[in-house]
Design an enzyme around this catalytic site. Structure first.
Site, PDB file in Angstrom:
ATOM      1  N   LYS A 101     -42.842 -33.083 -40.926  1.00  0.00           N
ATOM      2  CA  LYS A 101     -42.441 -31.784 -41.469  1.00  0.00           C
ATOM      3  C   LYS A 101     -40.966 -31.896 -41.816  1.00  0.00           C
ATOM      4  O   LYS A 101     -40.100 -31.916 -40.931  1.00  0.00           O
ATOM      5  CB  LYS A 101     -42.662 -30.665 -40.448  1.00  0.00           C
ATOM      6  N   ASP A 126     -30.583 -30.265 -51.574  1.00  0.00           N
ATOM      7  CA  ASP A 126     -29.369 -30.792 -52.216  1.00  0.00           C
ATOM      8  C   ASP A 126     -28.746 -31.952 -51.453  1.00  0.00           C
ATOM      9  O   ASP A 126     -27.553 -32.234 -51.609  1.00  0.00           O
ATOM     10  CB  ASP A 126     -28.335 -29.682 -52.404  1.00  0.00           C
ATOM     11  N   HIS A 130     -47.911 -36.714 -40.732  1.00  0.00           N
ATOM     12  CA  HIS A 130     -47.741 -35.565 -39.839  1.00  0.00           C
ATOM     13  C   HIS A 130     -46.312 -35.013 -39.880  1.00  0.00           C
ATOM     14  O   HIS A 130     -45.981 -34.103 -39.119  1.00  0.00           O
ATOM     15  CB  HIS A 130     -48.106 -36.020 -38.413  1.00  0.00           C
ATOM     16  N   HIS A 133     -46.847 -25.414 -29.326  1.00  0.00           N
ATOM     17  CA  HIS A 133     -47.046 -26.520 -30.263  1.00  0.00           C
ATOM     18  C   HIS A 133     -45.775 -27.345 -30.421  1.00  0.00           C
ATOM     19  O   HIS A 133     -45.748 -28.322 -31.156  1.00  0.00           O
ATOM     20  CB  HIS A 133     -47.468 -25.933 -31.618  1.00  0.00           C
ATOM     21  N   ASP A 150     -31.386 -35.932 -19.620  1.00  0.00           N
ATOM     22  CA  ASP A 150     -30.112 -35.736 -18.928  1.00  0.00           C
ATOM     23  C   ASP A 150     -29.443 -34.459 -19.418  1.00  0.00           C
ATOM     24  O   ASP A 150     -30.117 -33.462 -19.638  1.00  0.00           O
ATOM     25  CB  ASP A 150     -29.239 -36.983 -19.077  1.00  0.00           C
ATOM     26  N   LYS A 203     -42.612 -29.885 -30.030  1.00  0.00           N
ATOM     27  CA  LYS A 203     -42.454 -31.281 -29.635  1.00  0.00           C
ATOM     28  C   LYS A 203     -40.960 -31.493 -29.374  1.00  0.00           C
ATOM     29  O   LYS A 203     -40.186 -31.853 -30.271  1.00  0.00           O
ATOM     30  CB  LYS A 203     -42.929 -32.243 -30.722  1.00  0.00           C
TER      31      LYS A 203
END
Length: 473
Positions: free
Chosen positions: A220, A225, A218, A391, A398, A393
């Site tokens: 991404k 470089d 899952h 969508h 704090d 995440k």
């Protein structure tokens, strides 16, 4: 009409029950949670006609071969007491606040390091503009990994960008998930390969994992470089640009980073690549920047000896002293996470969860809704994002700590998927994330205590039924 002999039917039923008992024994020994083990054992023993096939797809909890590879690489390259790691920590001393999360560093075998520059990428246009610009400037290599790649206008823009760099002599490596990209046509990858791009789907070499819906990659990740990295929640498809109703406008978050932690970002890619191809990539070290942020790359997955994704969240929640704001499209947490958030409320921590108001998966949405109502009863504030589907995440702890990555608060992310996120300690970057989330909260409706009672009875029943499927959602 021909009838099947009764003896043949009886033999088939007997064989199914024997297979069910064998599979139940396997589930008993290998299922990670007691709740999951009980569900599989009873289902396989009593109703093998309905549960054997799903168990083939969903039941296994181990990666034979990958686990050994993962652990050997962890032992070889990720020990905190290695002289190279000690020297790196001396060169890039972490912020003192990182000590609150020392257990995460020890669990993952990855050090907190300072010297990072961060850029917050809000939504798809900003994200892919930055990614495509970085790819266009690549001189040596490009590493690209996504759970979903669509053969649509955005997917073809990525394809063209990678093909252009490959033709220019840049090494280009692309990983995609075999299930997430189940509808990606072969011509898409064939065109890439014809241009010199090395392309592979992520899957297990074992025949059985051809049928596995678990252990999806899952993550991404984009690295250019060895010194420019990208991580976050966006996949490659027009919906991530907000171009596909009814979920549009699509709300998502990514980030760019430069600094020593990019090394761990590309090592996570390299481990996946090594598993698929048997080859290790020649990787360049990150460049030194004048940034001050402290960061750690948290790469978790089912090959870990512990349930690292769940423990990652629990430690973050337990360390919070003032605030925990988190966004997730799916809220199907385990009992340990729920307990940690409840205890945070008792400590006086401002705990807020931002969820979508529109479903992309109906069953998950129903289960998430029930957990949301239970969270509200525990003193956690839960909000529904009204404009479209969220969508992202993201986690804000704090006034100084942020998490941006691919991890959802569901069983798949917590136990079954390979996930990755950047844990960053930097007040300036956290202030940017706070401003972004405050804007999001102005576009929400807060869930109230009485909302559950006002929900139609049949919907409440469906919510409770959906929660039964929590271990596979």
């Amino acid at each position: 009409m021909q009838y099947v002999p009764l003896e043949l039917v009886s033999a088939a039923v007997l064989l199914l029950h024997i297979a069910g008992v064998v599979a139940a024994a396997h589930a008993l020994m290998h299922t990670r949670t007691s709740q999951g083990a009980v569900a599989w054992v009873f289902g396989l023993v009593l109703l093998p006609y309905f549960t054997l096939l799903p168990y083939l797809f969903l039941g296994s909890k181990h990666f034979t071969g990958y686990v050994e590879l993962h652990h050997s690489r962890m032992a070889r390259r990720r020990r905190l007491d290695d002289p190279e790691q000690i020297a790196l920590t001396a060169q890039f001393p972490p912020h003192p606040a990182a000590q609150r999360y020392a257990a995460i560093s020890a669990m993952l075998g990855v050090p907190f390091l300072s010297g990072h520059q961060m850029a917050l990428l809000i939504n798809g246009e900003a994200t892919f503009k930055a990614i495509f610009a970085a790819i266009a400037a690549a001189e040596h290599y490009v590493l690209v990994q996504f759970f979903i790649i669509k053969d649509d206008p955005l997917g073809r823009r990525l394809q063209a960008a990678l093909m252009e760099r490959a033709r220019a002599g840049v090494k280009v490596y692309l990983l995609y998930d075999g299930v997430g990209c189940h509808d990606l046509p072969g011509s898409y990858c064939n065109d890439l390969r014809a241009s010199g791009v090395q392309v592979h789907p992520f899957a297990s070499r074992r025949w059985r994992n051809r049928f596995q819906l678990n252990f999806r990659n899952h993550r991404k990740v984009v690295v250019v470089d060895g010194w420019r990295g990208f991580v976050g929640g966006l996949n490659v498809g027009e919906e991530y640009l907000g171009n596909k109703p009814p979920l549009s406008p699509w709300r998502d978050t990514h980030m760019a980073l430069q600094g020593p932690a990019v090394s761990d970002l590309q090592l996570a890619f390299d481990e996946n690549w090594h598993w698929i191809t048997g080859q290790q990539l020649p990787l360049l070290p990150p460049r030194v920047t004048d940034g001050q942020a402290t960061s750690l790359i948290a790469a978790t997955g089912p090959a870990d000896a512990q349930e690292t994704c769940s423990l990652f969240f629990i430690q973050l929640i337990n360390a919070a002293q003032k605030r925990i704001w988190l966004t997730t499209p799916y809220l199907v947490p385990d009992s340990a996470l729920i307990a940690a958030m409840q205890l945070a409320v008792f400590r006086g921590v401002d705990v807020r969860i931002l969820l979508p108001s529109r479903p992309d998966h109906r069953t998950v949405f129903l289960a998430s809704t029930l957990y949301a109502h239970e969270a509200v009863r525990a003193g956690i504030r839960v909000f529904r994002y009204k404009p479209g589907f969220t969508h992202q995440k993201v986690m804000l702890i704090d006034d100084d700590t942020t998490v941006i990555g691919s991890m959802n608060l569901d069983n798949r992310s917590l136990r079954l998927n390979f996930e990755i996120a950047a844990l960053t300690i930097d007040t300036a970057f956290a202030t940017e994330v706070e401003a972004m989330l405050r804007d999001d909260f102005t576009l929400t409706k807060e869930i109230e205590l009485q909302d559950y009672i006002h929900t139609p009875y049949l919907t409440r029943v469906l919510m409770h039924v959906a929660r039964l499927f929590g271990p596979v959602l």
